[in-house]
Design a protein around this motif. Structure first.
Motif, PDB file in Angstrom:
ATOM      1  N   ASP A  62       3.288  -0.919  -3.807  1.00 56.17           N
ATOM      2  CA  ASP A  62       3.793  -1.624  -2.620  1.00 56.17           C
ATOM      3  C   ASP A  62       2.719  -0.095  -1.614  1.00 56.17           C
ATOM      4  OD1 ASP A  62       5.293  -3.448  -3.362  1.00 56.17           O
ATOM      5  OD2 ASP A  62       6.797  -2.324  -2.962  1.00 56.17           O
ATOM      6  N   VAL A  63       2.444  -0.009  -0.297  1.00 57.76           N
ATOM      7  CA  VAL A  63       2.047   0.343   0.535  1.00 57.76           C
ATOM      8  C   VAL A  63       2.539   1.298   1.368  1.00 57.76           C
ATOM      9  CG1 VAL A  63      -0.163   1.346   1.504  1.00 57.76           C
ATOM     10  CG2 VAL A  63      -0.746   0.367  -0.200  1.00 57.76           C
ATOM     11  N   ASN A  64       3.176   1.968   2.037  1.00 57.97           N
ATOM     12  CA  ASN A  64       3.938   2.348   2.997  1.00 57.97           C
ATOM     13  C   ASN A  64       5.598   1.595   3.156  1.00 57.97           C
ATOM     14  OD1 ASN A  64       4.819   4.109   5.219  1.00 57.97           O
ATOM     15  ND2 ASN A  64       3.672   2.310   6.888  1.00 57.97           N
ATOM     16  N   GLY A  65       5.825   1.095   1.989  1.00 61.21           N
ATOM     17  CA  GLY A  65       6.665  -0.063   1.517  1.00 61.21           C
ATOM     18  C   GLY A  65       6.985  -1.367   2.033  1.00 61.21           C
ATOM     19  N   LYS A  66       5.136  -1.754   2.522  1.00 63.74           N
ATOM     20  CA  LYS A  66       4.586  -2.801   2.005  1.00 63.74           C
ATOM     21  C   LYS A  66       3.927  -3.422   1.229  1.00 63.74           C
ATOM     22  CE  LYS A  66       5.892  -2.518   6.517  1.00 63.74           C
ATOM     23  NZ  LYS A  66       4.180  -2.581   8.021  1.00 63.74           N
ATOM     24  N   PRO A  67       4.319  -5.034   0.741  1.00 63.05           N
ATOM     25  CA  PRO A  67       3.553  -5.186  -0.213  1.00 63.05           C
ATOM     26  C   PRO A  67       2.294  -5.322  -0.189  1.00 63.05           C
ATOM     27  CG  PRO A  67       4.910  -7.061   0.738  1.00 63.05           C
ATOM     28  CD  PRO A  67       5.136  -5.909   1.617  1.00 63.05           C
ATOM     29  N   PHE A  68       2.110  -4.918  -1.854  1.00 67.11           N
ATOM     30  CA  PHE A  68       0.255  -4.578  -1.961  1.00 67.11           C
ATOM     31  C   PHE A  68      -0.586  -5.371  -1.204  1.00 67.11           C
ATOM     32  CE2 PHE A  68      -3.636  -5.592  -4.741  1.00 67.11           C
ATOM     33  CZ  PHE A  68      -3.913  -4.212  -4.505  1.00 67.11           C
ATOM     34  N   LEU A  69      -0.184  -6.917  -1.717  1.00 69.15           N
ATOM     35  CA  LEU A  69      -0.617  -8.329  -1.100  1.00 69.15           C
ATOM     36  C   LEU A  69      -1.270  -7.911  -0.173  1.00 69.15           C
ATOM     37  CD1 LEU A  69      -1.370 -11.131  -2.396  1.00 69.15           C
ATOM     38  CD2 LEU A  69       0.216 -12.668  -1.902  1.00 69.15           C
ATOM     39  N   LEU A  70      -0.382  -7.668   1.347  1.00 70.98           N
ATOM     40  CA  LEU A  70      -0.189  -7.533   2.718  1.00 70.98           C
ATOM     41  C   LEU A  70      -1.119  -6.806   2.859  1.00 70.98           C
ATOM     42  CD1 LEU A  70       0.297  -8.569   5.430  1.00 70.98           C
ATOM     43  CD2 LEU A  70       2.485  -6.359   5.735  1.00 70.98           C
ATOM     44  N   ILE A 138       8.731 -10.835   6.514  1.00 74.23           N
ATOM     45  CA  ILE A 138       8.387  -8.848   6.504  1.00 74.23           C
ATOM     46  C   ILE A 138       7.415  -9.722   8.243  1.00 74.23           C
ATOM     47  CG2 ILE A 138       6.330  -7.352   6.586  1.00 74.23           C
ATOM     48  CD1 ILE A 138       5.908  -8.427   3.892  1.00 74.23           C
ATOM     49  N   TYR A 139       8.358  -8.926   9.246  1.00 68.59           N
ATOM     50  CA  TYR A 139       8.244  -9.277  10.582  1.00 68.59           C
ATOM     51  C   TYR A 139       7.241  -8.106  11.491  1.00 68.59           C
ATOM     52  CZ  TYR A 139      11.957 -12.293   9.755  1.00 68.59           C
ATOM     53  OH  TYR A 139      12.940 -13.150   9.399  1.00 68.59           O
ATOM     54  N   PRO A 140       6.192  -8.725  11.797  1.00 70.90           N
ATOM     55  CA  PRO A 140       5.388  -7.861  13.042  1.00 70.90           C
ATOM     56  C   PRO A 140       5.849  -6.492  13.296  1.00 70.90           C
ATOM     57  CG  PRO A 140       4.829  -9.882  13.240  1.00 70.90           C
ATOM     58  CD  PRO A 140       6.351 -10.121  12.784  1.00 70.90           C
ATOM     59  N   SER A 141       5.705  -5.248  13.632  1.00 70.46           N
ATOM     60  CA  SER A 141       6.236  -4.542  14.314  1.00 70.46           C
ATOM     61  C   SER A 141       5.166  -3.937  15.526  1.00 70.46           C
ATOM     62  CB  SER A 141       5.842  -3.158  13.884  1.00 70.46           C
ATOM     63  OG  SER A 141       4.847  -3.093  13.467  1.00 70.46           O
ATOM     64  N   ILE A 142       5.830  -2.946  16.489  1.00 70.71           N
ATOM     65  CA  ILE A 142       5.416  -2.762  17.922  1.00 70.71           C
ATOM     66  C   ILE A 142       3.388  -2.505  17.953  1.00 70.71           C
ATOM     67  CG2 ILE A 142       5.898  -0.428  17.798  1.00 70.71           C
ATOM     68  CD1 ILE A 142       6.194  -0.357  20.882  1.00 70.71           C
ATOM     69  N   TYR A 143       3.322  -2.402  16.897  1.00 65.30           N
ATOM     70  CA  TYR A 143       1.661  -1.529  16.016  1.00 65.30           C
ATOM     71  C   TYR A 143       1.254  -2.638  15.976  1.00 65.30           C
ATOM     72  CZ  TYR A 143       4.141   2.771  15.029  1.00 65.30           C
ATOM     73  OH  TYR A 143       5.207   3.890  14.641  1.00 65.30           O
ATOM     74  N   LEU A 144       1.403  -3.784  16.046  1.00 67.15           N
ATOM     75  CA  LEU A 144       0.618  -5.007  15.795  1.00 67.15           C
ATOM     76  C   LEU A 144       0.006  -5.654  17.417  1.00 67.15           C
ATOM     77  CD1 LEU A 144      -0.510  -7.094  13.971  1.00 67.15           C
ATOM     78  CD2 LEU A 144       1.018  -8.164  15.088  1.00 67.15           C
ATOM     79  N   SER A 213     -15.112   1.138   6.802  1.00 70.02           N
ATOM     80  CA  SER A 213     -13.927   1.730   6.448  1.00 70.02           C
ATOM     81  C   SER A 213     -12.999   1.875   7.720  1.00 70.02           C
ATOM     82  CB  SER A 213     -14.260   3.137   5.473  1.00 70.02           C
ATOM     83  OG  SER A 213     -14.665   3.061   4.936  1.00 70.02           O
ATOM     84  N   TRP A 214     -13.787   2.607   8.746  1.00 72.21           N
ATOM     85  CA  TRP A 214     -13.084   2.524   9.442  1.00 72.21           C
ATOM     86  C   TRP A 214     -12.430   1.467   9.948  1.00 72.21           C
ATOM     87  CZ3 TRP A 214     -12.239   0.405  14.418  1.00 72.21           C
ATOM     88  CH2 TRP A 214     -11.609   1.196  15.673  1.00 72.21           C
ATOM     89  N   CYS A 215     -13.018  -0.131  10.500  1.00 73.76           N
ATOM     90  CA  CYS A 215     -12.290  -1.230  10.838  1.00 73.76           C
ATOM     91  C   CYS A 215     -10.913  -1.666   9.481  1.00 73.76           C
ATOM     92  CB  CYS A 215     -13.674  -2.145  10.975  1.00 73.76           C
ATOM     93  SG  CYS A 215     -14.807  -1.488  11.829  1.00 73.76           S
ATOM     94  N   VAL A 216     -11.441  -1.390   8.832  1.00 71.91           N
ATOM     95  CA  VAL A 216     -10.203  -1.976   7.373  1.00 71.91           C
ATOM     96  C   VAL A 216      -9.246  -1.436   7.225  1.00 71.91           C
ATOM     97  CG1 VAL A 216      -9.995  -2.002   5.178  1.00 71.91           C
ATOM     98  CG2 VAL A 216     -11.972  -2.929   5.977  1.00 71.91           C
ATOM     99  N   PHE A 223      -0.673  -3.533  10.631  1.00 74.39           N
ATOM    100  CA  PHE A 223      -0.242  -4.675   9.667  1.00 74.39           C
ATOM    101  C   PHE A 223       0.525  -3.234   8.702  1.00 74.39           C
ATOM    102  CE2 PHE A 223      -2.673  -7.291  10.986  1.00 74.39           C
ATOM    103  CZ  PHE A 223      -2.445  -8.584  11.293  1.00 74.39           C
ATOM    104  N   VAL A 224       0.004  -2.311   8.402  1.00 77.62           N
ATOM    105  CA  VAL A 224       0.456  -1.742   7.062  1.00 77.62           C
ATOM    106  C   VAL A 224       1.406  -0.234   7.319  1.00 77.62           C
ATOM    107  CG1 VAL A 224       0.698  -0.332   3.675  1.00 77.62           C
ATOM    108  CG2 VAL A 224      -0.884  -3.237   5.433  1.00 77.62           C
ATOM    109  N   TYR A 225      -0.090   0.110   8.016  1.00 71.30           N
ATOM    110  CA  TYR A 225       0.514   1.640   8.087  1.00 71.30           C
ATOM    111  C   TYR A 225       1.662   2.539   9.047  1.00 71.30           C
ATOM    112  CZ  TYR A 225      -2.660   1.871   4.791  1.00 71.30           C
ATOM    113  OH  TYR A 225      -3.822   2.274   3.607  1.00 71.30           O
TER     114      TYR A 225
END
Length: 265
Positions: A62-70, A138-144, A213-216, A223-225
């Motif tokens: 998992d990355v930052n507590g989010k599923p690797f698939l996301l 996994i609901y959207p955060s304010i960062y979305l 890289s920047w765009c990704v 979504f993740v970080y």
């Protein structure tokens, strides 16, 4: 010349939007599943990569507590947009020769509506990612909320990219083939399948100048970080430098070569 290009795009904005929609319809015309093909190819790629990394290489924590698939989807979906821009987008004049040879149609609009048509597909993929994530709790955060801004910046960059390279691709088929060859290296070297923070510092500095890289990473910020992309100044500043450079070269190449393009298409 830059302001002339901007005025052309604004004056023809309705035509640009209509051409982008027509391009989408033409892309999937005759397919029984229609718009489902928007998601079929990316979904297959994501599944294959997830399976290989999960059960083969086993680097799917998992990355930052989010599923690797996301995390993977947030990188692969924008990659399909950028992959098309790196390959077809850098030779877009040959894709639409009937527009190139129309005297009253500005060439700058071809890059704009082609990029827009691909961005619409990417927006659908982002909406699909949000919906599927919500289904799995996994609901959207304010960062979305920054996602539209990230996509707008991507749109500007890749339009400039297309305008910079399309005149060269029209004049030289070898150059167009070179750009198509670069698609695979960009994929494997841009942090789509691995975390950039795992790289040595020197390599991380170099990767900061890679627009893919920047765009990704900016999409993954949404979504993740869970961070605002503009706070990552060590990545944003190099990207803005590349953006300004690409825009300047786009204006230069367009001014020097746009009158020659109809003669070689």
């Amino acid at each position: 010349m830059l302001f002339s290009i901007i005025r052309e795009n604004w004056r023809w904005r309705h035509q640009v939007w209509n051409l982008a929609k027509i391009d989408l319809v033409k892309t999937y015309r005759g397919a029984a599943l229609g718009k489902l093909w928007l998601f079929a190819k990316p979904a297959v790629y994501i599944f294959v990569f997830w399976f290989a990394l999960r059960f083969g290489i086993r680097s799917s924590a998992d990355v930052n507590g989010k599923p690797f698939l996301l995390w993977l989807a947030a990188g692969v979906f924008p990659w399909f947009f950028m992959s098309d821009m790196i390959t077809t987008g850098s030779d877009v004049y040959r894709r639409y020769p009937y527009l190139v040879n129309r005297i009253k149609f500005p060439l700058s609009l071809i890059s704009t509506f082609y990029t827009l048509s691909l961005l619409i597909i990417m927006a659908c993929m982002m909406a699909f990612t949000v919906a599927v994530s919500a289904i799995f709790g996994i609901y959207p955060s304010i960062y979305l909320l920054q996602l539209p801004l990230v996509m707008a910046i991507m749109f500007i960059f890749w339009v400039a990219w297309s305008m910079m390279l399309s005149p060269l691709g029209a004049i030289s088929r070898d150059f167009a083939k070179l750009m198509k060859t670069l698609g695979t290296p960009f994929f494997w070297l841009s942090g789509i399948l691995f975390r950039l923070d795992s790289l040595p510092h020197a390599a991380r500095v170099v990767m900061a100048f890679n627009p893919v890289s920047w765009c990704v990473e900016a999409i993954r910020d949404c979504f993740v970080y869970d961070t605002w992309f503009w706070t990552q100044w060590q990545d944003l500043v190099p990207f803005l430098f590349v953006l300004v450079l690409v825009a300047a070269l786009a204006v230069h190449n367009y001014r020097r070569l746009h009158t020659e393009v109809p003669d070689v298409i």
